[in-house]
Design a protein around this motif. Structure first.
Motif, PDB file in Angstrom:
ATOM      1  N   GLY A 129      -7.104  -0.674   8.113  1.00  0.00           N
ATOM      2  CA  GLY A 129      -6.308  -1.070   9.271  1.00  0.00           C
ATOM      3  C   GLY A 129      -4.811  -1.041   9.008  1.00  0.00           C
ATOM      4  O   GLY A 129      -4.027  -1.552   9.815  1.00  0.00           O
ATOM      5  N   ASN A 130      -4.420  -0.441   7.893  1.00  0.00           N
ATOM      6  CA  ASN A 130      -3.020  -0.403   7.489  1.00  0.00           C
ATOM      7  C   ASN A 130      -2.649   1.030   7.082  1.00  0.00           C
ATOM      8  O   ASN A 130      -1.787   1.653   7.711  1.00  0.00           O
ATOM      9  CB  ASN A 130      -2.807  -1.394   6.339  1.00  0.00           C
TER      10      ASN A 130
ATOM     11  N   ASN B 223      -6.725  14.204  10.465  1.00  0.00           N
ATOM     12  CA  ASN B 223      -5.941  13.035  10.089  1.00  0.00           C
ATOM     13  C   ASN B 223      -6.909  11.863   9.998  1.00  0.00           C
ATOM     14  O   ASN B 223      -7.667  11.609  10.938  1.00  0.00           O
ATOM     15  CB  ASN B 223      -4.838  12.780  11.104  1.00  0.00           C
TER      16      ASN B 223
ATOM     17  N   GLY C 249      -8.980   8.335   9.789  1.00  0.00           N
ATOM     18  CA  GLY C 249      -9.013   7.148  10.631  1.00  0.00           C
ATOM     19  C   GLY C 249     -10.236   7.105  11.538  1.00  0.00           C
ATOM     20  O   GLY C 249     -10.740   6.037  11.844  1.00  0.00           O
ATOM     21  N   TYR C 250     -10.709   8.270  11.937  1.00  0.00           N
ATOM     22  CA  TYR C 250     -11.830   8.326  12.883  1.00  0.00           C
ATOM     23  C   TYR C 250     -12.740   9.506  12.571  1.00  0.00           C
ATOM     24  O   TYR C 250     -12.268  10.554  12.116  1.00  0.00           O
ATOM     25  CB  TYR C 250     -11.304   8.465  14.319  1.00  0.00           C
TER      26      TYR C 250
ATOM     27  N   CYS D 168      -6.728   3.218   2.088  1.00  0.00           N
ATOM     28  CA  CYS D 168      -6.238   1.849   1.951  1.00  0.00           C
ATOM     29  C   CYS D 168      -4.853   1.867   1.310  1.00  0.00           C
ATOM     30  O   CYS D 168      -4.598   2.646   0.390  1.00  0.00           O
ATOM     31  CB  CYS D 168      -7.158   1.033   1.036  1.00  0.00           C
ATOM     32  N   GLN D 169      -3.994   0.979   1.782  1.00  0.00           N
ATOM     33  CA  GLN D 169      -2.645   0.884   1.248  1.00  0.00           C
ATOM     34  C   GLN D 169      -2.635   0.287  -0.156  1.00  0.00           C
ATOM     35  O   GLN D 169      -1.829   0.667  -0.994  1.00  0.00           O
ATOM     36  CB  GLN D 169      -1.794   0.023   2.189  1.00  0.00           C
TER      37      GLN D 169
ATOM     38  N   VAL E  70      -4.587   3.451   7.552  1.00  0.00           N
ATOM     39  CA  VAL E  70      -5.050   4.154   8.760  1.00  0.00           C
ATOM     40  C   VAL E  70      -5.232   3.110   9.866  1.00  0.00           C
ATOM     41  O   VAL E  70      -5.494   1.945   9.578  1.00  0.00           O
ATOM     42  CB  VAL E  70      -6.383   4.911   8.539  1.00  0.00           C
ATOM     43  N   PRO E  71      -5.108   3.529  11.125  1.00  0.00           N
ATOM     44  CA  PRO E  71      -5.171   2.549  12.223  1.00  0.00           C
ATOM     45  C   PRO E  71      -6.604   2.221  12.638  1.00  0.00           C
ATOM     46  O   PRO E  71      -6.941   2.237  13.811  1.00  0.00           O
ATOM     47  CB  PRO E  71      -4.426   3.269  13.353  1.00  0.00           C
ATOM     48  N   ASN E  72      -7.459   1.942  11.646  1.00  0.00           N
ATOM     49  CA  ASN E  72      -8.839   1.607  11.961  1.00  0.00           C
ATOM     50  C   ASN E  72      -9.388   0.806  10.782  1.00  0.00           C
ATOM     51  O   ASN E  72      -8.863   0.894   9.662  1.00  0.00           O
ATOM     52  CB  ASN E  72      -9.662   2.889  12.163  1.00  0.00           C
TER      53      ASN E  72
END
Ligand code: DX5
Ligand code: ZN
Length: 232
Positions: free
Chosen positions: A37-38, A139, A141-142, A67-68, A40-42
């Motif tokens: 969630g950071n 990209n 995230g999904y 992951c960050q 990547v937006p999920n």
């Protein structure tokens, strides 16, 4: 050719039977996408899911960390039964060097992933430390996104460097893989295909996986031989 179904596309409500379905279909590895969630937006799932999957199979678990701060869960993923941890080159050169070292020191295989907009030069300093290079073809995230054709030359570059440097890292592709794009990637030099939506949406996953494997192996065998460098 290794085929790794991505569990992101599975039905999480009955994950053990989804794992069994992929195993029965002839999967070589299982690919598990960890999203924080950071980076990547999920958000997907964490070590508890990896542990559940491990309890349902002995297959090689290929864990992709979007992951960050992936290191905060390294030990937890080891305990959960992961075989390989892949981190992203976008975290920066110094950070990536440490992360790869840490993964190996924990006794796991180490992979490095590169996003579509990121230049291949960024992975070059790390190549000799890799068990796997993951070329993202969407990209992250999904699941279920369309394959980005512009990423194909990166696969060719990864294969050319591997040969030039005498290395043996696997070249994995992830995102939008189907019969056509899987064969295209294999022709470019990929030897490991992640496929989520394409396989899990199939009623006959076994037949689809076998066909994907056959088409990719044919494309791999038809790769043009690299011409020898002209004599100086
Ligand atoms: C994307 C993930 C992929 C994803 C691929 O962020 O890294 O592994 O599951 O999904 P498909 O095959 O549906 O494009
Ligand atoms: Zn992935």
């Amino acid at each position: 050719m290794i085929i790794a179904p991505s569990l992101l596309a599975a039905d999480f409500g009955r994950i053990r039977s989804e794992v069994a379905r992929a195993v029965r279909a002839g999967a070589d590895w299982l690919h598990l996408d960890i999203m924080d969630g950071n980076f990547v937006p999920n958000i997907s799932f964490g070590p508890a899911m990896v542990k559940t999957v491990r309890s349902a199979t002995r297959l090689f678990l290929d864990v992709h960390l979007m992951c960050q701060k992936p290191e905060v869960l390294f030990e937890a993923f080891v305990r959960a039964g992961a075989n390989q941890l892949t981190v992203h080159v976008e975290l920066g050169e110094a950070q990536v060097s440490q992360l790869l070292w840490k993964i190996h020191s924990l006794g796991l295989q180490a992979g490095l992933a590169i996003n579509p907009p990121t230049a291949m030069e960024t992975v070059r300093p790390h190549l000799k430390h890799l068990d796997l290079l993951l070329v993202m073809t969407v990209n992250p995230g999904y699941g279920g996104q369309e394959f980005i054709e512009e990423c194909v030359p990166k696969i060719q570059q990864a294969a050319a460097w591997r040969e030039e440097l005498g290395l043996d890292y696997r070249i994995e592709v992830d995102g939008g893989i189907n019969y056509q794009t899987g064969a295209e990637c294999a022709r470019a030099g990929a030897d490991t295909l992640v496929a989520g939506t394409f396989l899990f949406q199939k009623r006959q996953m076994k037949a689809a996986l076998a066909r994907l494997r056959r088409l990719a192996a044919q494309a791999q065998a038809a790769r043009p031989a690299r011409s020898a460098a002209p004599a100086a």
